[in-house]
Structures are given as C-alpha cells and as structure tokens.
Design a protein around this motif. Structure first.
Motif, PDB file in Angstrom:
ATOM      1  N   TYR A 163     -26.729 -27.401  12.678  1.00 48.23           N
ATOM      2  CA  TYR A 163     -26.801 -27.701  14.111  1.00 48.23           C
ATOM      3  C   TYR A 163     -27.893 -26.886  14.796  1.00 48.23           C
ATOM      4  CZ  TYR A 163     -22.548 -30.518  13.861  1.00 48.23           C
ATOM      5  OH  TYR A 163     -21.626 -31.502  13.562  1.00 48.23           O
ATOM      6  N   GLY A 164     -28.101 -25.668  14.323  1.00 49.61           N
ATOM      7  CA  GLY A 164     -29.153 -24.853  14.906  1.00 49.61           C
ATOM      8  C   GLY A 164     -30.515 -25.485  14.741  1.00 49.61           C
ATOM      9  N   GLU A 165     -30.783 -26.028  13.553  1.00 51.10           N
ATOM     10  CA  GLU A 165     -32.072 -26.661  13.298  1.00 51.10           C
ATOM     11  C   GLU A 165     -32.201 -28.001  14.013  1.00 51.10           C
ATOM     12  OE1 GLU A 165     -32.162 -26.783   9.049  1.00 51.10           O
ATOM     13  OE2 GLU A 165     -32.998 -24.757   8.870  1.00 51.10           O
ATOM     14  N   VAL A 166     -31.095 -28.725  14.150  1.00 46.85           N
ATOM     15  CA  VAL A 166     -31.127 -30.022  14.828  1.00 46.85           C
ATOM     16  C   VAL A 166     -31.233 -29.863  16.339  1.00 46.85           C
ATOM     17  CG1 VAL A 166     -29.724 -32.063  15.384  1.00 46.85           C
ATOM     18  CG2 VAL A 166     -29.912 -31.286  13.009  1.00 46.85           C
ATOM     19  N   LEU A 167     -30.497 -28.886  16.893  1.00 47.41           N
ATOM     20  CA  LEU A 167     -30.350 -28.772  18.341  1.00 47.41           C
ATOM     21  C   LEU A 167     -31.094 -27.589  18.962  1.00 47.41           C
ATOM     22  CD1 LEU A 167     -26.522 -29.561  18.512  1.00 47.41           C
ATOM     23  CD2 LEU A 167     -28.407 -31.145  18.947  1.00 47.41           C
ATOM     24  N   ASP A 168     -31.891 -26.885  18.162  1.00 47.10           N
ATOM     25  CA  ASP A 168     -32.691 -25.761  18.679  1.00 47.10           C
ATOM     26  C   ASP A 168     -31.837 -24.606  19.181  1.00 47.10           C
ATOM     27  OD1 ASP A 168     -35.416 -26.528  18.246  1.00 47.10           O
ATOM     28  OD2 ASP A 168     -35.224 -27.990  19.852  1.00 47.10           O
ATOM     29  N   TRP A 169     -30.692 -24.368  18.531  1.00 51.96           N
ATOM     30  CA  TRP A 169     -29.916 -23.187  18.885  1.00 51.96           C
ATOM     31  C   TRP A 169     -30.693 -21.939  18.471  1.00 51.96           C
ATOM     32  CZ3 TRP A 169     -24.441 -24.639  16.586  1.00 51.96           C
ATOM     33  CH2 TRP A 169     -23.885 -25.683  17.363  1.00 51.96           C
ATOM     34  N   ARG A 176     -32.195 -22.683  25.971  1.00 51.04           N
ATOM     35  CA  ARG A 176     -31.503 -22.877  24.696  1.00 51.04           C
ATOM     36  C   ARG A 176     -30.226 -22.023  24.628  1.00 51.04           C
ATOM     37  NH1 ARG A 176     -31.735 -17.987  24.797  1.00 51.04           N
ATOM     38  NH2 ARG A 176     -33.149 -16.623  23.679  1.00 51.04           N
ATOM     39  N   CYS A 177     -29.342 -22.376  23.673  1.00 50.66           N
ATOM     40  CA  CYS A 177     -28.092 -21.658  23.463  1.00 50.66           C
ATOM     41  C   CYS A 177     -28.272 -20.611  22.363  1.00 50.66           C
ATOM     42  CB  CYS A 177     -26.984 -22.624  23.051  1.00 50.66           C
ATOM     43  SG  CYS A 177     -26.638 -23.909  24.272  1.00 50.66           S
ATOM     44  N   ASP A 178     -27.506 -19.553  22.449  1.00 49.04           N
ATOM     45  CA  ASP A 178     -27.484 -18.523  21.419  1.00 49.04           C
ATOM     46  C   ASP A 178     -26.234 -18.669  20.570  1.00 49.04           C
ATOM     47  OD1 ASP A 178     -29.864 -17.178  22.129  1.00 49.04           O
ATOM     48  OD2 ASP A 178     -28.834 -16.208  23.792  1.00 49.04           O
ATOM     49  N   VAL A 179     -26.245 -18.028  19.405  1.00 44.78           N
ATOM     50  CA  VAL A 179     -25.061 -18.002  18.546  1.00 44.78           C
ATOM     51  C   VAL A 179     -24.721 -16.561  18.195  1.00 44.78           C
ATOM     52  CG1 VAL A 179     -25.402 -20.294  17.539  1.00 44.78           C
ATOM     53  CG2 VAL A 179     -26.475 -18.310  16.458  1.00 44.78           C
ATOM     54  N   ARG A 180     -23.442 -16.314  17.997  1.00 48.85           N
ATOM     55  CA  ARG A 180     -22.979 -15.018  17.546  1.00 48.85           C
ATOM     56  C   ARG A 180     -21.787 -15.235  16.627  1.00 48.85           C
ATOM     57  NH1 ARG A 180     -20.812 -13.557  23.501  1.00 48.85           N
ATOM     58  NH2 ARG A 180     -18.625 -14.184  23.294  1.00 48.85           N
ATOM     59  N   TYR A 181     -21.382 -14.187  15.915  1.00 50.56           N
ATOM     60  CA  TYR A 181     -20.271 -14.280  14.975  1.00 50.56           C
ATOM     61  C   TYR A 181     -19.116 -13.453  15.518  1.00 50.56           C
ATOM     62  CZ  TYR A 181     -23.920 -16.237  12.124  1.00 50.56           C
ATOM     63  OH  TYR A 181     -24.938 -17.037  11.680  1.00 50.56           O
ATOM     64  N   GLU A 182     -17.921 -14.060  15.512  1.00 54.10           N
ATOM     65  CA  GLU A 182     -16.770 -13.449  16.155  1.00 54.10           C
ATOM     66  C   GLU A 182     -15.502 -13.951  15.484  1.00 54.10           C
ATOM     67  OE1 GLU A 182     -15.130 -14.558  20.387  1.00 54.10           O
ATOM     68  OE2 GLU A 182     -16.851 -13.227  20.607  1.00 54.10           O
ATOM     69  N   ASN A 183     -14.694 -13.020  14.929  1.00 49.37           N
ATOM     70  CA  ASN A 183     -13.427 -13.393  14.292  1.00 49.37           C
ATOM     71  C   ASN A 183     -13.605 -14.482  13.229  1.00 49.37           C
ATOM     72  OD1 ASN A 183     -11.927 -11.611  15.944  1.00 49.37           O
ATOM     73  ND2 ASN A 183     -11.863 -13.144  17.582  1.00 49.37           N
ATOM     74  N   GLU A 185     -15.747 -16.734  13.004  1.00 49.87           N
ATOM     75  CA  GLU A 185     -16.246 -17.992  13.534  1.00 49.87           C
ATOM     76  C   GLU A 185     -17.673 -17.816  14.036  1.00 49.87           C
ATOM     77  OE1 GLU A 185     -12.262 -20.188  15.299  1.00 49.87           O
ATOM     78  OE2 GLU A 185     -13.392 -18.835  16.618  1.00 49.87           O
ATOM     79  N   VAL A 186     -18.411 -18.928  14.053  1.00 46.29           N
ATOM     80  CA  VAL A 186     -19.702 -18.957  14.735  1.00 46.29           C
ATOM     81  C   VAL A 186     -19.434 -19.431  16.158  1.00 46.29           C
ATOM     82  CG1 VAL A 186     -21.992 -19.994  14.815  1.00 46.29           C
ATOM     83  CG2 VAL A 186     -20.959 -19.424  12.610  1.00 46.29           C
ATOM     84  N   VAL A 187     -19.972 -18.712  17.124  1.00 50.66           N
ATOM     85  CA  VAL A 187     -19.699 -19.003  18.525  1.00 50.66           C
ATOM     86  C   VAL A 187     -21.005 -19.387  19.221  1.00 50.66           C
ATOM     87  CG1 VAL A 187     -18.748 -18.106  20.674  1.00 50.66           C
ATOM     88  CG2 VAL A 187     -17.789 -17.365  18.490  1.00 50.66           C
ATOM     89  N   LEU A 188     -20.994 -20.526  19.900  1.00 51.53           N
ATOM     90  CA  LEU A 188     -22.151 -20.992  20.661  1.00 51.53           C
ATOM     91  C   LEU A 188     -22.018 -20.484  22.093  1.00 51.53           C
ATOM     92  CD1 LEU A 188     -24.696 -22.859  20.636  1.00 51.53           C
ATOM     93  CD2 LEU A 188     -23.189 -24.688  21.468  1.00 51.53           C
ATOM     94  N   VAL A 189     -23.057 -19.794  22.584  1.00 42.49           N
ATOM     95  CA  VAL A 189     -22.974 -19.104  23.865  1.00 42.49           C
ATOM     96  C   VAL A 189     -24.167 -19.462  24.746  1.00 42.49           C
ATOM     97  CG1 VAL A 189     -22.684 -16.844  24.967  1.00 42.49           C
ATOM     98  CG2 VAL A 189     -21.935 -17.179  22.613  1.00 42.49           C
ATOM     99  N   SER A 190     -23.914 -19.568  26.052  1.00 45.65           N
ATOM    100  CA  SER A 190     -24.988 -19.747  27.025  1.00 45.65           C
ATOM    101  C   SER A 190     -24.579 -19.065  28.325  1.00 45.65           C
ATOM    102  CB  SER A 190     -25.241 -21.235  27.292  1.00 45.65           C
ATOM    103  OG  SER A 190     -26.245 -21.416  28.268  1.00 45.65           O
ATOM    104  N   ASP A 191     -25.447 -18.187  28.824  1.00 46.20           N
ATOM    105  CA  ASP A 191     -25.185 -17.460  30.072  1.00 46.20           C
ATOM    106  C   ASP A 191     -23.831 -16.756  30.051  1.00 46.20           C
ATOM    107  OD1 ASP A 191     -27.626 -18.244  31.175  1.00 46.20           O
ATOM    108  OD2 ASP A 191     -26.770 -20.094  31.989  1.00 46.20           O
ATOM    109  N   GLY A 192     -23.472 -16.236  28.886  1.00 50.15           N
ATOM    110  CA  GLY A 192     -22.226 -15.501  28.768  1.00 50.15           C
ATOM    111  C   GLY A 192     -20.993 -16.346  28.557  1.00 50.15           C
TER     112      GLY A 192
END
Length: 267
Positions: A163-169, A176-183, A185-192
């Motif tokens: 999805y990152g390569e398809v959607l420019d994460w 654009r949206c950022d990603v982080r790792y939490e519990n 899981e991969v978490v998609l984040v934007s503006d907190g």
C-alpha cells in the motif's frame, strides 16, 4: 428508507490527502433493502448521490457517512464494505497495483466528480482508489470519525510495503500519510490521527470469514449491544462480540446481503 435531498456539500480534492482513506461504500444487490437495514440498525437516512441514479449517500445527523449503491446484475462478486483511498492519478495508481501483483477489477472509470477503480491487494483484500472531488470533513481517525478501518492481512509489514508503494505512504509528497509500528500493527497516521491499522494473522482459505484478508470497516455507535440486537432483529447476524485493547465493546456483524462490518463504541 426515505431518500431526502440535501444541499451539495463543499468539495475538496483527493490530491490534498494522498493515500488517506476518503470514503467507504457498499454495492448491494437490493438497494432498497440495504437502506432499510442500515436505516433501522444505524439510524442512517439517505439522499440521492451524484454518481448516478443507483447510488445513494447515507447520512448520520445530516452528515455524509458512506455510500450505498446498487450492484449491476451482470457483476458476480461478493458484497462487501469497501474503503476508498485518495490518489492524485488513478491510472498511475492502478498501474502500480498491477505491477505489484494486485488486481484491478473495475476501472479506472470516469464519473461526474472524478475517477475511481475497484481493486484487490495481493492477499485478496478489496479496496478502491479515487481521484477527484472529495468531502473535506470526511476522515477516519478523529473523535467523531464516520468510520474506522482495520486491514486484516497475512503480513502487516508486507501489506504496508504494497500500500505504501501504491498510495505514496511515507513519502515526501505534500499531504501524504505516515506509518508507524504499534502493538504489532502497522498504523497509518496523518496530522496525529490514526487513519487505519494493518494487522497480521489473516488466512486466505480460513473457513471463518472474520479472519480472511479484508478491510474491516468499523462504524462507531452509542450502544454496541443495542445495535447488535437491532441487526439481528432486522435480518442480520452477529458473528462475534469482543472487547478492544482499550476496553471498548465491539460486535462483528453480517448484513442480510452478506456484507461484513463492525460496530464499535463511540469514543
């Protein structure tokens, strides 16, 4: 349910929120029956959409929440709730999906408000891409979000790459949206705000539909128990009751047409 006409809301562009979830939609075999079910269970009302005569917009307290349309009789496909992600160019995104062993089932097609396509990732989870006008206030993740998204997938890490390569994460693209790792899981984040979560452990051939790869659309409700009971009363099925890590109750439901969705306690 009775359809009502509402003033058209102001629109923004998908290019402003590249890669973010921008809508959820259901294509039903019986549009009127689906409106009756979701109107009774979730309290939605409906107005005519601007994508054709067989497409309606569901409203919660007069705010657009989701789309429900009529599936063309010639199309033989499973009925499912589908999230759409904002893209700058539907043709480029569709090509990226194919290049990465995903599938583009329909489109990109032109509509009055933009261009969209229906696709599936490498594990078979169905999603859509949208280039064009969008509702500026519709977003997942904030307190009053109309919907929350969870991808149940075989490997969250591999799905995030797809999805990152398809959607420019996680790129330098403005908005654009950022990603982080939490519990785990991969978490998609934007503006907190957490816009979506990707969770590992799905099995493609699992007899239990809840653990097959899919985008699980969550609708927040005031009373999960009452909503689940209403779903049963109106021909749906409660597949599972559970509690989140944060202690909120949830219920996995199936509507009379076979579409899976989850109701979760509103924050």
């Amino acid at each position: 349910m009775t359809q009502k006409r509402e003033p058209a809301p102001a629109m923004a562009s998908s290019a402003e929120v590249i890669g973010a979830p921008c809508w959820v939609s259901l294509m039903a075999r019986d549009l009127r029956a689906s409106q009756e079910f979701y109107g009774q269970v979730l309290g939605w009302t409906f107005r005519k959409g601007r994508l054709g005569d067989e497409f309606t917009v569901a409203l919660q307290d007069d705010f657009p929440v989701a789309g429900i349309g009529a599936l063309a009789p010639r199309l033989q496909m499973a009925i499912s709730w589908t999230p759409y992600f904002a893209v700058a160019d539907a043709d480029v995104s569709a090509a990226r999906i194919r290049e990465r062993s995903g599938t583009v089932a329909v489109g990109p097609l032109a509509f009055s408000l933009g261009r969209g396509a229906l696709a599936a990732d490498r594990d078979g989870a169905v999603f859509g891409i949208w280039e064009g006008a969008r509702l500026p206030d519709w977003q997942s993740g904030h307190k009053d979000a109309p919907a929350w998204l969870l991808l149940r997938t075989r490997s969250a890490f591999e799905a995030a790459i797809f999805y990152g390569e398809v959607l420019d994460w996680a790129t330098e693209h403005p908005g654009r949206c950022d990603v982080r790792y939490e519990n785990d899981e991969v978490v998609l984040v934007s503006d907190g705000h957490v816009l979506a979560r990707l969770s590992s452990g799905a099995e493609g051939a699992a007899p239990n539909p809840l653990i097959r790869p899919r985008w699980d659309v969550h609708f927040p409700v005031a009373d999960v128990v009452a909503t689940a009971q209403s779903a049963e009363d109106h021909g749906g099925v409660v597949l599972e009751r559970r509690t989140t890590r944060e202690g909120r109750p949830e219920a996995a439901l199936r509507d009379p047409d076979g579409a899976l969705f989850t109701v979760t306690a509103r924050l």
